[in-house]
Design a protein around this motif. Sequence first.
Motif, PDB file in Angstrom:
ATOM      1  N   SER A 193       0.828  -1.189   0.000  1.00  0.00           N
ATOM      2  CA  SER A 193       0.000   0.000   0.000  1.00  0.00           C
ATOM      3  C   SER A 193       0.873   1.252   0.000  1.00  0.00           C
ATOM      4  N   ALA A 194       0.434   2.247  -0.717  1.00  0.00           N
ATOM      5  CA  ALA A 194       1.141   3.529  -0.727  1.00  0.00           C
ATOM      6  C   ALA A 194       0.666   4.339   0.481  1.00  0.00           C
ATOM      7  N   LEU A 195       1.159   3.976   1.659  1.00  0.00           N
ATOM      8  CA  LEU A 195       0.651   4.563   2.891  1.00  0.00           C
ATOM      9  C   LEU A 195       0.943   6.048   3.003  1.00  0.00           C
ATOM     10  N   ARG A 196       2.088   6.477   2.533  1.00  0.00           N
ATOM     11  CA  ARG A 196       2.397   7.906   2.633  1.00  0.00           C
ATOM     12  C   ARG A 196       1.463   8.728   1.755  1.00  0.00           C
ATOM     13  N   ALA A 197       1.142   8.228   0.585  1.00  0.00           N
ATOM     14  CA  ALA A 197       0.188   8.924  -0.282  1.00  0.00           C
ATOM     15  C   ALA A 197      -1.196   8.922   0.358  1.00  0.00           C
ATOM     16  N   ARG A 198      -1.605   7.785   0.928  1.00  0.00           N
ATOM     17  CA  ARG A 198      -2.892   7.733   1.627  1.00  0.00           C
ATOM     18  C   ARG A 198      -2.923   8.690   2.799  1.00  0.00           C
ATOM     19  N   PHE A 199      -1.793   8.838   3.504  1.00  0.00           N
ATOM     20  CA  PHE A 199      -1.719   9.748   4.642  1.00  0.00           C
ATOM     21  C   PHE A 199      -1.988  11.178   4.202  1.00  0.00           C
ATOM     22  N   TRP A 200      -1.295  11.626   3.149  1.00  0.00           N
ATOM     23  CA  TRP A 200      -1.456  13.004   2.699  1.00  0.00           C
ATOM     24  C   TRP A 200      -2.833  13.244   2.095  1.00  0.00           C
ATOM     25  N   LEU A 201      -3.369  12.263   1.387  1.00  0.00           N
ATOM     26  CA  LEU A 201      -4.712  12.416   0.845  1.00  0.00           C
ATOM     27  C   LEU A 201      -5.757  12.447   1.959  1.00  0.00           C
ATOM     28  N   SER A 202      -5.545  11.678   3.013  1.00  0.00           N
ATOM     29  CA  SER A 202      -6.465  11.703   4.149  1.00  0.00           C
ATOM     30  C   SER A 202      -6.395  13.036   4.882  1.00  0.00           C
ATOM     31  N   LEU A 203      -5.191  13.590   5.005  1.00  0.00           N
ATOM     32  CA  LEU A 203      -5.084  14.913   5.624  1.00  0.00           C
ATOM     33  C   LEU A 203      -5.837  15.954   4.793  1.00  0.00           C
ATOM     34  N   TRP A 204      -5.713  15.871   3.472  1.00  0.00           N
ATOM     35  CA  TRP A 204      -6.424  16.787   2.595  1.00  0.00           C
ATOM     36  C   TRP A 204      -7.941  16.609   2.772  1.00  0.00           C
ATOM     37  N   GLY A 205      -8.386  15.375   2.860  1.00  0.00           N
ATOM     38  CA  GLY A 205      -9.806  15.112   3.098  1.00  0.00           C
ATOM     39  C   GLY A 205     -10.262  15.610   4.455  1.00  0.00           C
ATOM     40  N   LEU A 206      -9.397  15.502   5.457  1.00  0.00           N
ATOM     41  CA  LEU A 206      -9.728  15.992   6.797  1.00  0.00           C
ATOM     42  C   LEU A 206      -9.921  17.512   6.782  1.00  0.00           C
ATOM     43  N   VAL A 207      -9.044  18.212   6.089  1.00  0.00           N
ATOM     44  CA  VAL A 207      -9.172  19.670   5.994  1.00  0.00           C
ATOM     45  C   VAL A 207     -10.517  20.035   5.369  1.00  0.00           C
ATOM     46  N   TRP A 208     -10.887  19.367   4.278  1.00  0.00           N
ATOM     47  CA  TRP A 208     -12.142  19.681   3.605  1.00  0.00           C
ATOM     48  C   TRP A 208     -13.349  19.274   4.439  1.00  0.00           C
ATOM     49  N   ALA A 209     -13.262  18.163   5.172  1.00  0.00           N
ATOM     50  CA  ALA A 209     -14.380  17.742   6.019  1.00  0.00           C
ATOM     51  C   ALA A 209     -14.603  18.734   7.149  1.00  0.00           C
ATOM     52  N   VAL A 210     -13.524  19.210   7.767  1.00  0.00           N
ATOM     53  CA  VAL A 210     -13.647  20.211   8.822  1.00  0.00           C
ATOM     54  C   VAL A 210     -14.217  21.509   8.249  1.00  0.00           C
ATOM     55  N   PHE A 211     -13.702  21.923   7.112  1.00  0.00           N
ATOM     56  CA  PHE A 211     -14.194  23.136   6.456  1.00  0.00           C
ATOM     57  C   PHE A 211     -15.678  23.007   6.121  1.00  0.00           C
ATOM     58  N   GLY A 212     -16.065  21.883   5.540  1.00  0.00           N
ATOM     59  CA  GLY A 212     -17.467  21.673   5.178  1.00  0.00           C
ATOM     60  C   GLY A 212     -18.376  21.645   6.387  1.00  0.00           C
TER      61      GLY A 212
END
Length: 87
Positions: free
Chosen positions: A12-31
Motif C-alpha cells: 500500500s502507498a501509505l504515505r500517499a494515503r496519509f497526505w490524501l487523508s489529511l487533505w480530506g480531513l481539511v475539507w471535512a472540517v471546512f465543510g
Amino acid sequence: MRTGSEPATARSALRARFWLSLWGLVWAVFGTTVFALTGRPGWAAACGVLWVIVVVDLAVIVRHLRQGPHYQPGRDIPPYPPPRDRR
C-alpha cells in the motif's frame, strides 16, 4: 513484470494515503464548519460523519506506518518474492 501474485504481495502507498487523508480531513472540517454556520444541519452532519471516517482512516495509516517496513517498505527493502506453485 506481472507474476500473478499481486493481491498476495501488494504494497500500500501509505504515505500517499496519509497526505490524501489529511487533505480530506481539511475539507471535512471546512465543510462541517461552513454548513453549520449557514444553517444546513443535514450537510453539516454528513461532513461530520466523513470527518470521523477520515480520522479513523488516519489512525490506521499512522499505525501501519509505525509498524515498520512490513507495511511500508523503503527503497532498500526488495519486493516480496512471488509464491511458488505447490504442484
